[in-house]
Design a protein around this motif. Structure first.
Motif, short mmCIF file in Angstrom:
data_model
loop_
_atom_site.label_atom_id
_atom_site.label_comp_id
_atom_site.label_asym_id
_atom_site.label_seq_id
_atom_site.Cartn_x
_atom_site.Cartn_y
_atom_site.Cartn_z
N HIS A 112 45.14 4.38 -36.24
CA HIS A 112 45.77 3.18 -36.78
C HIS A 112 46.39 2.35 -35.65
CE1 HIS A 112 45.76 4.26 -41.18
NE2 HIS A 112 45.48 5.43 -40.63
N ILE A 113 46.12 1.05 -35.67
CA ILE A 113 46.68 0.12 -34.69
C ILE A 113 47.34 -1.01 -35.45
CG2 ILE A 113 46.16 -1.48 -32.81
CD1 ILE A 113 43.82 0.32 -32.06
N VAL A 114 48.59 -1.31 -35.12
CA VAL A 114 49.32 -2.38 -35.79
C VAL A 114 48.74 -3.72 -35.36
CG1 VAL A 114 51.56 -3.45 -36.19
CG2 VAL A 114 51.41 -0.96 -35.89
N GLY A 115 48.10 -4.41 -36.29
CA GLY A 115 47.35 -5.60 -35.96
C GLY A 115 48.19 -6.77 -35.48
N ARG A 116 49.37 -6.95 -36.06
CA ARG A 116 50.14 -8.14 -35.71
C ARG A 116 50.68 -8.09 -34.28
NH1 ARG A 116 53.15 -5.29 -39.38
NH2 ARG A 116 55.22 -4.55 -38.75
N PHE A 117 50.65 -6.90 -33.66
CA PHE A 117 51.09 -6.76 -32.27
C PHE A 117 49.92 -6.56 -31.31
CE2 PHE A 117 54.93 -4.79 -34.47
CZ PHE A 117 55.63 -5.99 -34.46
N ILE A 118 48.71 -6.69 -31.81
CA ILE A 118 47.54 -6.40 -30.99
C ILE A 118 47.40 -7.47 -29.90
CG2 ILE A 118 45.81 -7.72 -32.31
CD1 ILE A 118 43.95 -5.29 -31.99
N ASP A 119 47.06 -7.02 -28.71
CA ASP A 119 46.87 -7.91 -27.56
C ASP A 119 45.47 -7.67 -27.03
OD1 ASP A 119 46.92 -9.41 -25.28
OD2 ASP A 119 48.48 -8.23 -24.26
N ILE A 120 44.58 -8.62 -27.27
CA ILE A 120 43.19 -8.43 -26.88
C ILE A 120 43.02 -8.46 -25.37
CG2 ILE A 120 42.33 -9.37 -29.06
CD1 ILE A 120 41.67 -11.96 -27.61
N ASN A 121 44.05 -8.88 -24.65
CA ASN A 121 43.99 -8.87 -23.18
C ASN A 121 44.48 -7.55 -22.59
OD1 ASN A 121 43.10 -11.64 -22.92
ND2 ASN A 121 45.16 -12.24 -23.55
N ASN A 122 44.91 -6.64 -23.46
CA ASN A 122 45.35 -5.33 -23.01
C ASN A 122 44.12 -4.46 -22.75
OD1 ASN A 122 46.46 -2.80 -22.58
ND2 ASN A 122 47.37 -2.62 -24.62
N ALA A 123 43.89 -4.13 -21.50
CA ALA A 123 42.69 -3.37 -21.13
C ALA A 123 42.68 -1.97 -21.72
CB ALA A 123 42.57 -3.30 -19.61
N PHE A 124 43.87 -1.46 -22.11
CA PHE A 124 43.97 -0.09 -22.59
C PHE A 124 44.20 -0.02 -24.10
CE2 PHE A 124 45.77 -0.27 -18.25
CZ PHE A 124 44.76 0.41 -17.59
N ILE A 125 43.75 -1.04 -24.81
CA ILE A 125 44.03 -1.12 -26.24
C ILE A 125 43.43 0.06 -27.01
CG2 ILE A 125 41.99 -2.54 -26.75
CD1 ILE A 125 43.71 -4.08 -28.73
N TRP A 126 42.32 0.60 -26.53
CA TRP A 126 41.67 1.72 -27.21
C TRP A 126 41.98 3.06 -26.54
CZ3 TRP A 126 40.81 -0.96 -31.17
CH2 TRP A 126 40.12 -2.16 -31.18
N ASN A 127 43.02 3.12 -25.76
CA ASN A 127 43.31 4.31 -24.96
C ASN A 127 43.42 5.59 -25.79
OD1 ASN A 127 44.30 5.47 -22.24
ND2 ASN A 127 45.96 6.03 -23.63
N ASP A 128 43.95 5.49 -27.01
CA ASP A 128 44.19 6.69 -27.82
C ASP A 128 42.97 7.14 -28.61
OD1 ASP A 128 46.82 6.78 -26.93
OD2 ASP A 128 47.57 5.54 -28.58
N LEU A 129 41.88 6.41 -28.55
CA LEU A 129 40.68 6.81 -29.26
C LEU A 129 40.03 8.00 -28.56
CD1 LEU A 129 41.10 3.98 -30.52
CD2 LEU A 129 38.63 3.70 -30.50
N SER A 130 39.42 8.88 -29.36
CA SER A 130 38.68 10.00 -28.81
C SER A 130 37.28 10.01 -29.40
CB SER A 130 39.39 11.33 -29.14
OG SER A 130 39.22 11.66 -30.51
N LEU A 138 42.75 -1.52 -38.15
CA LEU A 138 43.53 -2.61 -37.60
C LEU A 138 44.35 -3.18 -38.75
CD1 LEU A 138 40.81 -4.34 -35.37
CD2 LEU A 138 42.50 -2.60 -34.72
N ASP A 139 45.61 -2.79 -38.79
CA ASP A 139 46.45 -3.07 -39.95
C ASP A 139 47.23 -4.36 -39.78
OD1 ASP A 139 47.53 -2.55 -42.45
OD2 ASP A 139 49.20 -1.41 -41.64
N ASP A 140 47.12 -5.24 -40.78
CA ASP A 140 47.89 -6.47 -40.82
C ASP A 140 47.54 -7.41 -39.66
OD1 ASP A 140 49.73 -8.24 -41.86
OD2 ASP A 140 51.46 -7.32 -40.88
N LEU A 141 46.25 -7.72 -39.53
CA LEU A 141 45.82 -8.66 -38.50
C LEU A 141 46.28 -10.07 -38.84
CD1 LEU A 141 42.17 -7.88 -37.33
CD2 LEU A 141 44.30 -7.54 -36.11
N PRO A 142 46.69 -10.85 -37.85
CA PRO A 142 47.12 -12.23 -38.11
C PRO A 142 45.93 -13.14 -38.37
CG PRO A 142 47.16 -11.79 -35.76
CD PRO A 142 46.83 -10.47 -36.43
N GLU A 143 46.21 -14.29 -38.96
CA GLU A 143 45.16 -15.25 -39.34
C GLU A 143 44.40 -15.76 -38.13
OE1 GLU A 143 44.74 -19.39 -41.97
OE2 GLU A 143 46.70 -18.57 -41.45
N ASN A 144 45.08 -15.92 -37.00
CA ASN A 144 44.44 -16.51 -35.82
C ASN A 144 43.75 -15.49 -34.93
OD1 ASN A 144 46.68 -15.21 -34.87
ND2 ASN A 144 47.51 -16.94 -33.70
#
Length: 348
Positions: A112-130, A138-144
């Motif tokens: 689970h990743i909190v969508g409203r705080f997601i930063d697509i420029n974060n190179a390590f966004i998927w770090n916890d995936l195995s 992706l929970d609660d993604l913003p409209e934009n």
């Protein structure tokens, strides 16, 4: 096709279902039926056959989406992100989207990743995936949110930058599938976007003042007994079978109609549905004033928030959504409205 809990009958422009005796005992199936109920405010006589067909299609779409997310085999031609969206609630949340996602996550490993705080420029966004992760939420993604940023993850190999400068890759056949929850429509237009979206509308049957515990008397998952879990596993099996039988059941056309309903208001839609139940009204000319007066006759307080101009605008949107040809003309200083049914290709 007969399943253990629910039986669907689907043709080109119609969808119906019947619950088996076992299906009536499955609380989560009833919950999904409720989240697909967009006419719960109407009295039974106001619910049209088209309403029933649409809600059955929405339910089938949700069940097939569960099957798609659970089923491990991946195919490029049906690689989509499942998007659970509020289409009626005026306030974010409480419609059942999170319970829908959490139900699936009980059966496969999910991140689970909190969508409203997601930063697509974060190179390590998927770090916890195995390599064992089968679902990314992706929970609660913003409209934009830039939906096309997800394209490589939806239909290609999943590249993961690990902290410590290590890069992993999960090949497409083994990569996770994606489910998104959002209060508003995810931005993005075009064939490429549409080809990668599987949108699921959630009604406002559940809201800030009415929750599933009011209907079922227990908290899902934590309060379930062995019998409840038995029906949950039966539902999962049915969902996989439905997906294998029907594939992605997309409801963009229905979603568009429901979006228009939100824009013009359920009260107006209810009035217009009843008015156009009379087929003769689809082939007549009526003055704008007379039709507006008929609308106000149902509820005179509407005059306070629906002016004559707003009434015409709502009527035009309603007719567009319902495939009713709507035209106007001025005759001797009087504005006249005309209506006629637009024939669908499958009805010819």
């Amino acid at each position: 096709m007969i399943t253990s809990l629910i039986q669907f009958h689907k043709t080109n422009n119609a969808c119906h279902y019947e619950l088996t005796q076992e299906g009536k005992k499955c609380q989560f199936l009833q919950f999904l039926i409720n989240t697909s109920n967009f006419t719960w405010r109407k009295i039974p006589e106001e619910v049209t056959e088209e309403d029933k067909r649409q809600e059955a299609s929405i339910l089938l779409s949700k069940l097939c989406a569960i099957g798609y997310l659970i089923f491990q085999k991946k195919r490029p031609d049906v690689s989509r992100a499942v998007i659970a969206t509020d289409y009626m609630n005026k306030e974010p949340g409480r419609s059942g989207k999170t319970l829908f996602v959490n139900f699936i996550a009980k059966f496969i490993q999910a991140e689970h990743i909190v969508g409203r705080f997601i930063d697509i420029n974060n190179a390590f966004i998927w770090n916890d995936l195995s390599s064992q992760t089968k679902l990314v939420v992706l929970d609660d993604l913003p409209e934009n949110f830039e939906f096309d940023w997800l394209f490589p993850c939806i239909s290609g190999d999943w590249v993961i930058n690990r902290k410590g400068k290590r890069v992993d890759m999960i090949p497409y056949p083994y990569s996770p599938k994606i489910v998104i929850t959002t209060f508003s429509e995810i931005a993005g237009k075009g064939v490429s976007v549409d080809y990668r979206k599987w949108e699921l509308p959630f009604s406002d049957y559940y809201n800030a003042s009415h929750s599933p515990i009011d209907d079922f008397g227990k908290c899902f998952f934590t309060d379930w007994d062995i019998e409840d879990w038995k029906y949950a596993y039966m539902l999962i099996a049915d969902c996989v079978q439905l997906y294998l039988n029907y594939g992605p059941v997309l409801t963009q056309e229905i979603l568009w109609e429901r979006k228009i309903e939100v824009e013009i208001g359920t009260d107006f839609v209810s009035w217009a549905d009843i008015y156009f139940l009379n087929p003769s009204y689809l082939n007549q000319t009526i003055s704008r004033k007379k039709l507006y007066d008929l609308f106000l006759k149902e509820d005179s307080t509407c005059r306070k928030y629906v002016s004559s101009t707003a009434f015409k605008q709502k009527l035009a949107k309603y007719c567009n959504a319902k495939r009713i040809a709507f035209s106007t003309q001025i005759l001797d200083g009087t504005e006249l409205f005309s209506f006629s049914k637009v024939i669908r290709n499958e009805e010819i």
